[in-house]
Design a protein around this motif. Structure first.
Motif, PDB file in Angstrom:
ATOM      1  N   ASP A  67      -1.267   2.712   6.161  1.00  0.00           N
ATOM      2  CA  ASP A  67       0.179   2.879   6.313  1.00  0.00           C
ATOM      3  C   ASP A  67       0.559   4.263   6.838  1.00  0.00           C
ATOM      4  O   ASP A  67       1.727   4.527   7.138  1.00  0.00           O
ATOM      5  N   LYS A  68      -0.448   5.149   6.912  1.00  0.00           N
ATOM      6  CA  LYS A  68      -0.303   6.479   7.510  1.00  0.00           C
ATOM      7  C   LYS A  68       0.688   7.388   6.775  1.00  0.00           C
ATOM      8  O   LYS A  68       1.244   8.311   7.350  1.00  0.00           O
ATOM      9  N   GLU A  69       0.924   7.087   5.508  1.00  0.00           N
ATOM     10  CA  GLU A  69       1.765   7.963   4.700  1.00  0.00           C
ATOM     11  C   GLU A  69       0.927   8.894   3.820  1.00  0.00           C
ATOM     12  O   GLU A  69       1.457   9.789   3.185  1.00  0.00           O
ATOM     13  N   TYR A  70      -0.372   8.621   3.770  1.00  0.00           N
ATOM     14  CA  TYR A  70      -1.267   9.401   2.923  1.00  0.00           C
ATOM     15  C   TYR A  70      -2.508   9.810   3.711  1.00  0.00           C
ATOM     16  O   TYR A  70      -2.898   9.150   4.677  1.00  0.00           O
ATOM     17  N   VAL A  71      -3.140  10.888   3.246  1.00  0.00           N
ATOM     18  CA  VAL A  71      -4.469  11.266   3.733  1.00  0.00           C
ATOM     19  C   VAL A  71      -5.411  11.176   2.527  1.00  0.00           C
ATOM     20  O   VAL A  71      -4.971  11.077   1.381  1.00  0.00           O
ATOM     21  N   TYR A  72      -6.714  11.215   2.775  1.00  0.00           N
ATOM     22  CA  TYR A  72      -7.680  10.961   1.704  1.00  0.00           C
ATOM     23  C   TYR A  72      -7.547  11.927   0.534  1.00  0.00           C
ATOM     24  O   TYR A  72      -7.687  11.550  -0.630  1.00  0.00           O
ATOM     25  N   LYS A  73      -7.261  13.198   0.830  1.00  0.00           N
ATOM     26  CA  LYS A  73      -7.202  14.178  -0.253  1.00  0.00           C
ATOM     27  C   LYS A  73      -5.945  14.051  -1.115  1.00  0.00           C
ATOM     28  O   LYS A  73      -5.799  14.773  -2.101  1.00  0.00           O
TER      29      LYS A  73
END
Length: 369
Positions: free
Chosen positions: A69-75
């Motif tokens: 959803d491109k609202e989060y990154v892995y960290k």
């Protein structure tokens, strides 16, 4: 003079309120009425998995979906557990999907001393010329082993070992006995290595090598024993899934040991114990294995003080979450070679139901975007 900090600037109102109800059950605490200055937020998501593997797959899939959803990154994510051995299922699930991760405050499951020791026994049994594995399980010094290594291709069993080693000058009797013992172990295990079940072979290696007695001399005996038991569970899962022999098992394990994300500057999912999470914060937190015997830990249930410390640890884990908090537990777990039905942690009953949403489907994308 005690100064009470009442404002929570990290977590949502729901996470703050839920954790406050939990910690109120501790008698020995500073009484403070925490208030979140943030938004109300989403409910705590509670998921019951079928088993440890299903639990790890669920967490990995949730992270995958939210990353898409491109609202989060892995960290932005974190996976928290009570005991180190629990990391294994998540490491494997993440590696299968290519999700980058890092073990915080520890090392990866297959890089832990006791696991490397057992793998060295298995690799030596498959290949007696494996000098690295043989030196590890015999703990022979580099100087002495350098005299032995050139002759390994001539040795396949205990009788060969006796005749070859006796002709090498400067080898102490205790060293000779170590070598003969491991070659005798190999002779005992060798007839079984092509069988389609790995668990009995590994159990036999651990038993006949006396490895548990060796571990008992270690200051971290209980932790290392838990990891050995978790390795045996991995063997059982392999037997159930692959029905392959020891050779195939070692090939699969090599995939997990060769891949390891360690660069702290990379965008990775941190995986860690509750203890290691103190002082940290993440947008989305998964607290896993929330079952009786794990949290609270089985060794802490009989003592009120230790039980309160377990509750405080769970409180710390809950309050690492800024926006979303997932709590998971398994319906059954494989423990000591037996499949046991679990009981969810008593701490979950101390959180009002109004703050919790039960997830019954694998895709929990019910959150309004």
């Amino acid at each position: 003079r005690v100064i009470k900090l009442k404002n929570n600037y990290r977590s949502t109102q729901i996470i703050t309120e839920a954790s406050k109800f939990l910690i109120k059950n501790n008698r020995k605490r500073i009484d403070k009425d925490l208030v979140s200055v943030g938004k109300e937020g989403d409910p705590i998501m509670l998921f019951q998995a079928k088993d440890a593997q299903d639990e790890a797959d669920f967490v990995a899939e949730e992270i995958e979906n939210m990353i898409k959803d491109k609202e989060y990154v892995y960290k932005d994510f974190a996976v928290l557990y009570r005991t180190n051995f629990q990391s294994r299922a998540f490491e494997e699930a993440f590696l299968r999907r290519g999700l980058p991760f890092k073990i915080i405050g520890g090392i990866g499951f297959y890089r832990r001393k006791e696991i490397k020791d057992i793998l060295s026994y298995l690799r030596f049994i498959v290949n007696p010329s494996d000098a690295i594995s043989l030196q590890r399980i015999t703990n022979i010094s580099d100087t002495t082993f350098s005299k032995i290594a050139p002759y390994l291709t001539e040795i396949s069993d205990a009788e060969d070992c006796k005749s070859v080693i006796n002709n090498i000058k400067g080898i102490a009797k205790v060293t000779k006995n170590k070598l003969i013992k491991v070659f005798e172990l190999r002779k005992s295990i060798l007839p079984h290595i092509e069988e389609k079940r790995v668990y009995p072979i590994v159990g036999r290696v651990i038993r006949e090598s006396g490895y548990i007695d060796i571990l008992k001399k270690d200051d971290m005996y209980e932790t290392r024993l838990e990891n050995v038991e978790e390795f045996l569970r991995a063997c059982q899962e392999f037997d159930k899934k692959e029905q392959g022999d020891l050779f195939l098992f070692l090939e699969e394990i090599s995939l997990y040991t060769d891949l390891d994300v360690t660069n702290p500057d990379e965008d990775v999912v941190p995986i860690m114990t509750f203890h290691s999470s103190k002082g940290l914060e993440f947008r989305v937190v998964f607290i896993v294995g929330v079952e009786e015997g794990l949290i609270p830990h089985a060794r802490s249930i009989e003592s009120i003080e230790e039980l309160e410390e377990e509750r405080r640890l769970f409180y710390v884990a809950m309050t690492r979450a800024q926006e979303l908090l997932y709590i998971t537990y398994a319906f059954r777990r494989n423990i000591y070679g037996n499949t046991l039905f679990t009981q969810r942690s008593r701490f979950l009953d101390e959180i009002p139901k109004r703050y919790i949403k039960n997830i019954t489907e694998r895709d929990s994308k019910f959150i309004d975007k």
